[in-house]
Scaffold this motif. Structure first.
Motif, PDB file in Angstrom:
ATOM      1  N   GLN A 113       0.833  -1.208   0.000  1.00 42.90           N
ATOM      2  CA  GLN A 113       0.000   0.000   0.000  1.00 42.90           C
ATOM      3  C   GLN A 113       0.869   1.260   0.000  1.00 42.90           C
ATOM      4  O   GLN A 113       0.529   2.256  -0.645  1.00 42.90           O
ATOM      5  CB  GLN A 113      -0.941   0.002   1.205  1.00 42.90           C
TER       6      GLN A 113
ATOM      7  N   LYS B  25       0.833   4.075  -2.909  1.00 44.08           N
ATOM      8  CA  LYS B  25       0.615   5.480  -2.576  1.00 44.08           C
ATOM      9  C   LYS B  25       1.722   6.338  -3.177  1.00 44.08           C
ATOM     10  O   LYS B  25       1.487   7.443  -3.657  1.00 44.08           O
ATOM     11  CB  LYS B  25       0.568   5.642  -1.057  1.00 44.08           C
TER      12      LYS B  25
ATOM     13  N   CYS C 240      -1.459   5.954  -6.785  1.00 40.97           N
ATOM     14  CA  CYS C 240      -2.664   5.167  -7.078  1.00 40.97           C
ATOM     15  C   CYS C 240      -3.801   5.601  -6.157  1.00 40.97           C
ATOM     16  O   CYS C 240      -3.626   5.705  -4.951  1.00 40.97           O
ATOM     17  CB  CYS C 240      -2.400   3.679  -6.879  1.00 40.97           C
ATOM     18  N   ASN C 241      -4.944   5.853  -6.765  1.00 36.06           N
ATOM     19  CA  ASN C 241      -6.137   6.233  -6.010  1.00 36.06           C
ATOM     20  C   ASN C 241      -7.202   5.165  -6.197  1.00 36.06           C
ATOM     21  O   ASN C 241      -7.319   4.573  -7.271  1.00 36.06           O
ATOM     22  CB  ASN C 241      -6.680   7.583  -6.496  1.00 36.06           C
ATOM     23  N   ALA C 242      -7.990   4.928  -5.156  1.00 36.95           N
ATOM     24  CA  ALA C 242      -9.061   3.937  -5.225  1.00 36.95           C
ATOM     25  C   ALA C 242     -10.171   4.434  -6.144  1.00 36.95           C
ATOM     26  O   ALA C 242     -10.512   5.611  -6.141  1.00 36.95           O
ATOM     27  CB  ALA C 242      -9.610   3.661  -3.829  1.00 36.95           C
ATOM     28  N   ILE C 243     -10.703   3.522  -6.929  1.00 37.78           N
ATOM     29  CA  ILE C 243     -11.823   3.832  -7.824  1.00 37.78           C
ATOM     30  C   ILE C 243     -13.046   3.123  -7.255  1.00 37.78           C
ATOM     31  O   ILE C 243     -13.128   1.896  -7.301  1.00 37.78           O
ATOM     32  CB  ILE C 243     -11.538   3.367  -9.262  1.00 37.78           C
ATOM     33  N   PRO C 244     -14.018   3.862  -6.726  1.00 41.67           N
ATOM     34  CA  PRO C 244     -15.184   3.221  -6.120  1.00 41.67           C
ATOM     35  C   PRO C 244     -16.238   2.856  -7.166  1.00 41.67           C
ATOM     36  O   PRO C 244     -16.240   3.370  -8.281  1.00 41.67           O
ATOM     37  CB  PRO C 244     -15.711   4.296  -5.173  1.00 41.67           C
TER      38      PRO C 244
ATOM     39  N   LYS D 141     -11.427  -4.542  -5.270  1.00 49.60           N
ATOM     40  CA  LYS D 141     -10.947  -3.214  -4.897  1.00 49.60           C
ATOM     41  C   LYS D 141     -10.014  -2.794  -6.028  1.00 49.60           C
ATOM     42  O   LYS D 141      -9.021  -3.467  -6.304  1.00 49.60           O
ATOM     43  CB  LYS D 141     -10.197  -3.280  -3.572  1.00 49.60           C
ATOM     44  N   VAL D 142     -10.334  -1.708  -6.691  1.00 54.70           N
ATOM     45  CA  VAL D 142      -9.568  -1.263  -7.846  1.00 54.70           C
ATOM     46  C   VAL D 142      -8.881   0.052  -7.518  1.00 54.70           C
ATOM     47  O   VAL D 142      -9.513   0.987  -7.019  1.00 54.70           O
ATOM     48  CB  VAL D 142     -10.482  -1.097  -9.090  1.00 54.70           C
ATOM     49  N   GLN D 143      -7.582   0.106  -7.806  1.00 52.86           N
ATOM     50  CA  GLN D 143      -6.799   1.327  -7.646  1.00 52.86           C
ATOM     51  C   GLN D 143      -6.103   1.599  -8.962  1.00 52.86           C
ATOM     52  O   GLN D 143      -5.678   0.668  -9.646  1.00 52.86           O
ATOM     53  CB  GLN D 143      -5.761   1.156  -6.527  1.00 52.86           C
TER      54      GLN D 143
ATOM     55  N   TYR E 127      -2.574  -0.170 -12.866  1.00 54.17           N
ATOM     56  CA  TYR E 127      -3.899  -0.529 -12.370  1.00 54.17           C
ATOM     57  C   TYR E 127      -3.736  -1.716 -11.436  1.00 54.17           C
ATOM     58  O   TYR E 127      -3.083  -2.697 -11.779  1.00 54.17           O
ATOM     59  CB  TYR E 127      -4.842  -0.900 -13.523  1.00 54.17           C
TER      60      TYR E 127
ATOM     61  N   THR F 177      -7.494  -5.986  -6.561  1.00 56.50           N
ATOM     62  CA  THR F 177      -7.337  -6.943  -5.465  1.00 56.50           C
ATOM     63  C   THR F 177      -8.695  -7.532  -5.139  1.00 56.50           C
ATOM     64  O   THR F 177      -9.708  -6.846  -5.180  1.00 56.50           O
ATOM     65  CB  THR F 177      -6.753  -6.271  -4.209  1.00 56.50           C
TER      66      THR F 177
END
Length: 156
Positions: free
Chosen positions: A51, A55, A59-63, A84-86, A94, A97
């Motif tokens: 993680q 960071k 990489c940012n989380a894509i909700p 969980k996509v970042q 990309y 997880t």
């Protein structure tokens, strides 16, 4: 019991104890004993390190992504439901997880058709031919061959 009997028992016990300690000694007399190697279980630390690196890449989380499908060359699909996509567009990275299942393309049809590209066209043709062959075989099975005439049987 005399003093000699007790000292013989003590000597025997000390000899037995010394014999056990010789097994854990790596060198000769006067060397250190072998230390016990400890196993490190750092699964949580690996995730934290990963993680931290993500960071660092930005990489940012894509909700809001419900499913992810990877199409393999063999015609199978690696299917992630609720992953969980970042993503980091700048570094073209990309990260997905979650629990991935390898499925056949037929299992995910028809909901996956809008995700298929031109490279999966051959797999789609193969599936269609399989359904056409099954339909051709089933045409003769729909109506059973009966030698009797039902009208004659119903009149009598």
């Amino acid at each position: 019991m005399g003093m000699e009997d007790q000292s013989d028992a003590v000597k025997a016990a000390r000899a037995k104890l010394a014999q056990r300690f010789d097994a854990v000694r790596t060198g000769g007399k006067g060397t250190m004993r072998r230390t016990k190697l400890t196993k490190h279980a750092n699964t949580g630390a690996d995730d934290k390190q990963l993680q931290a690196q993500l960071k660092r890449l930005g990489c940012n989380a894509i909700p809001g992504i419900e499913e992810v499908n990877f199409f393999t060359e063999s015609g199978n699909v690696i299917h992630f439901s609720a992953p969980k996509v970042q993503a980091s567009v700048a570094s073209n990275t990309y990260v997905i997880t979650g629990h991935g299942e390898e499925k056949r393309l037929e299992e995910l049809l028809p909901g996956i058709i809008n995700q298929l590209g031109p490279d999966n066209l051959m797999n789609l043709k193969r599936i269609a031919e399989g359904f056409a062959n099954k339909a051709g075989d089933a045409e003769g099975d729909d109506i059973p061959d009966i030698g009797e005439n039902f009208e004659e049987v119903s009149k009598s």
